[in-house]
Design an enzyme around this catalytic site. Sequence first.
Site, PDB file in Angstrom:
ATOM      1  N   HIS A 162       0.834  -1.207   0.000  1.00 36.18           N
ATOM      2  CA  HIS A 162       0.000   0.000   0.000  1.00 36.18           C
ATOM      3  C   HIS A 162       0.866   1.253   0.000  1.00 36.18           C
ATOM      4  O   HIS A 162       2.059   1.195   0.335  1.00 36.18           O
ATOM      5  CB  HIS A 162      -0.861   0.065   1.268  1.00 36.18           C
ATOM      6  CG  HIS A 162      -1.616  -1.181   1.603  1.00 36.18           C
ATOM      7  ND1 HIS A 162      -2.768  -1.561   0.950  1.00 36.18           N
ATOM      8  CD2 HIS A 162      -1.392  -2.135   2.543  1.00 36.18           C
ATOM      9  CE1 HIS A 162      -3.223  -2.691   1.479  1.00 36.18           C
ATOM     10  NE2 HIS A 162      -2.397  -3.066   2.437  1.00 36.18           N
ATOM     11  N   TYR A 186      -9.037   4.073  10.643  1.00 42.47           N
ATOM     12  CA  TYR A 186      -7.745   4.257  11.306  1.00 42.47           C
ATOM     13  C   TYR A 186      -6.984   5.381  10.602  1.00 42.47           C
ATOM     14  O   TYR A 186      -7.281   5.704   9.442  1.00 42.47           O
ATOM     15  CB  TYR A 186      -6.911   2.960  11.283  1.00 42.47           C
ATOM     16  CG  TYR A 186      -6.540   2.471   9.892  1.00 42.47           C
ATOM     17  CD1 TYR A 186      -5.403   2.960   9.231  1.00 42.47           C
ATOM     18  CD2 TYR A 186      -7.318   1.526   9.232  1.00 42.47           C
ATOM     19  CE1 TYR A 186      -5.070   2.518   7.959  1.00 42.47           C
ATOM     20  CE2 TYR A 186      -6.991   1.083   7.961  1.00 42.47           C
ATOM     21  CZ  TYR A 186      -5.868   1.579   7.329  1.00 42.47           C
ATOM     22  OH  TYR A 186      -5.541   1.149   6.066  1.00 42.47           O
ATOM     23  N   ARG A 200     -11.137  -3.745  -5.140  1.00 44.78           N
ATOM     24  CA  ARG A 200     -11.147  -4.557  -3.922  1.00 44.78           C
ATOM     25  C   ARG A 200     -12.509  -4.442  -3.241  1.00 44.78           C
ATOM     26  O   ARG A 200     -13.012  -3.337  -3.050  1.00 44.78           O
ATOM     27  CB  ARG A 200     -10.060  -4.054  -2.977  1.00 44.78           C
ATOM     28  CG  ARG A 200      -9.754  -4.997  -1.818  1.00 44.78           C
ATOM     29  CD  ARG A 200      -8.714  -4.355  -0.933  1.00 44.78           C
ATOM     30  NE  ARG A 200      -8.054  -5.281  -0.051  1.00 44.78           N
ATOM     31  CZ  ARG A 200      -7.425  -4.899   1.058  1.00 44.78           C
ATOM     32  NH1 ARG A 200      -7.382  -3.622   1.401  1.00 44.78           N
ATOM     33  NH2 ARG A 200      -6.834  -5.789   1.835  1.00 44.78           N
ATOM     34  N   ARG A 251     -13.950  -4.377  10.852  1.00 42.56           N
ATOM     35  CA  ARG A 251     -13.200  -3.329  11.558  1.00 42.56           C
ATOM     36  C   ARG A 251     -12.599  -2.311  10.582  1.00 42.56           C
ATOM     37  O   ARG A 251     -12.109  -1.267  11.000  1.00 42.56           O
ATOM     38  CB  ARG A 251     -12.121  -3.952  12.456  1.00 42.56           C
ATOM     39  CG  ARG A 251     -10.926  -4.453  11.731  1.00 42.56           C
ATOM     40  CD  ARG A 251      -9.928  -5.182  12.601  1.00 42.56           C
ATOM     41  NE  ARG A 251      -9.225  -6.153  11.784  1.00 42.56           N
ATOM     42  CZ  ARG A 251      -8.246  -5.882  10.937  1.00 42.56           C
ATOM     43  NH1 ARG A 251      -7.824  -4.649  10.818  1.00 42.56           N
ATOM     44  NH2 ARG A 251      -7.678  -6.834  10.214  1.00 42.56           N
ATOM     45  N   ASP A 254       2.722  -6.777   2.119  1.00 41.34           N
ATOM     46  CA  ASP A 254       1.729  -6.011   2.886  1.00 41.34           C
ATOM     47  C   ASP A 254       2.326  -4.759   3.528  1.00 41.34           C
ATOM     48  O   ASP A 254       1.728  -4.170   4.428  1.00 41.34           O
ATOM     49  CB  ASP A 254       1.012  -6.862   3.946  1.00 41.34           C
ATOM     50  CG  ASP A 254      -0.260  -6.183   4.446  1.00 41.34           C
ATOM     51  OD1 ASP A 254      -0.872  -5.410   3.682  1.00 41.34           O
ATOM     52  OD2 ASP A 254      -0.631  -6.394   5.612  1.00 41.34           O
ATOM     53  N   ASN A 312      -2.349  -1.552  10.812  1.00 39.25           N
ATOM     54  CA  ASN A 312      -3.075  -2.122  11.965  1.00 39.25           C
ATOM     55  C   ASN A 312      -2.374  -3.292  12.632  1.00 39.25           C
ATOM     56  O   ASN A 312      -3.031  -4.084  13.311  1.00 39.25           O
ATOM     57  CB  ASN A 312      -4.500  -2.548  11.554  1.00 39.25           C
ATOM     58  CG  ASN A 312      -5.272  -1.400  10.962  1.00 39.25           C
ATOM     59  OD1 ASN A 312      -5.359  -0.342  11.564  1.00 39.25           O
ATOM     60  ND2 ASN A 312      -5.803  -1.579   9.758  1.00 39.25           N
TER      61      ASN A 312
HETATM   62  C1  0GY Z   1      -4.040  -5.365   4.570  1.00 38.04           C
HETATM   63  C2  0GY Z   1      -4.723  -5.553   5.837  1.00 38.04           C
HETATM   64  C3  0GY Z   1      -5.376  -4.628   6.574  1.00 38.04           C
HETATM   65  C4  0GY Z   1      -5.763  -3.317   6.150  1.00 38.04           C
HETATM   66  C5  0GY Z   1      -6.152  -2.980   4.899  1.00 38.04           C
HETATM   67  O1  0GY Z   1      -6.939  -1.514   3.321  1.00 38.04           O
HETATM   68  C6  0GY Z   1      -6.683  -1.666   4.513  1.00 38.04           C
HETATM   69  O2  0GY Z   1      -6.859  -0.797   5.357  1.00 38.04           O
HETATM   70  O3  0GY Z   1      -6.096  -3.840   3.930  1.00 38.04           O
HETATM   71  C7  0GY Z   1      -5.790  -5.030   7.935  1.00 38.04           C
HETATM   72  O4  0GY Z   1      -5.958  -4.158   8.795  1.00 38.04           O
HETATM   73  O5  0GY Z   1      -5.941  -6.255   8.168  1.00 38.04           O
HETATM   74  O6  0GY Z   1      -4.138  -6.217   3.709  1.00 38.04           O
HETATM   75  O7  0GY Z   1      -3.380  -4.363   4.399  1.00 38.04           O
END
Ligand code: 0GY
Length: 290
Positions: free
Chosen positions: A29, A45, A120, A126, A246, A251
Amino acid sequence: MDPDWLPYHPNPSVPTFVPPPGAVDAHCHVFGPAVQFPFAPERKYTPCDASKDQLFALRDFLGFERNVIVQATCHGKDNRALVDALRAAGGRARGVASVGPDVTDADLAEMDEAGVRGVRFNFVKRLVDATPKDVFLGIAERIKALGWHVVVYFEAPDLEDLIPFLKRIPTPIVVDHMGRPDVAKGVDHPDFQRFIGLMDQVETVWSKVSCPERLSLEGPPTYGDVAPFARALVDRFPDRVLWGTDWPHPNMKSHMPDDGHLVDVIPNIATDAQKQKALLVDNPMRLYWK
Ligand code: 0GY
């Protein structure tokens, strides 16, 4: 950022495992920078900044050539930070966006031109408020026309209810993080076997064998309790698995992984050069650079 936010590892170790030439980090990301790309008001978050330049530096440091950047929920359906990173990557990144039913054909065309190849659908409570399944199916029909696919994020106990919906998605489906199995239950538990059964039945379902750091009870550096799950998928579906760091690990609460250690998990889940090349090069290239 949130007071309990754990920033990404500042100086990861050099991995021992050397990825094959052309390797793709197929799940990562970018966050912000918030001054340029503000986080979404509806976010659950608030992270630290994690810019495209930092991502590309990590890519090079770990020995990877390409990234698949997945829109993070903290940016909601505002894909500007993602598109900016894709444009800056010089063809070495593809993207997965988050869109609503109000997205225009012009928006989709612009994202396609920048390198977006999927959307996605997130079911993790959460992270997002629920979206009606018919809305998701309408989006799936539209993005199918562009040759894109759908990435889904859910937790293992939710899979049973989701299967009829997943079977209606008219594009390939990539499941994040092996459908988040509870590793304490073991590979043979019905929850994980249900996921394997889905991949057996529906040949357009793929899995990311990623995120040992989220699933592990044992913890770093080897995350050995997660490896049997990933290995089971790599061995059974060698042509439908993807791997990603990742980064920047949103989180994480237990610890922040060392990205070098995560790369060193790869030979324990893809146990020979042929499987490693499929996982890291051939599969992501087929899905994202075709
Ligand atoms: C991941 C997992 C998380 C978060 C997200 O897009 C996001 O905020 O994917 C998570 O908190 O488990 O795949 O990055």
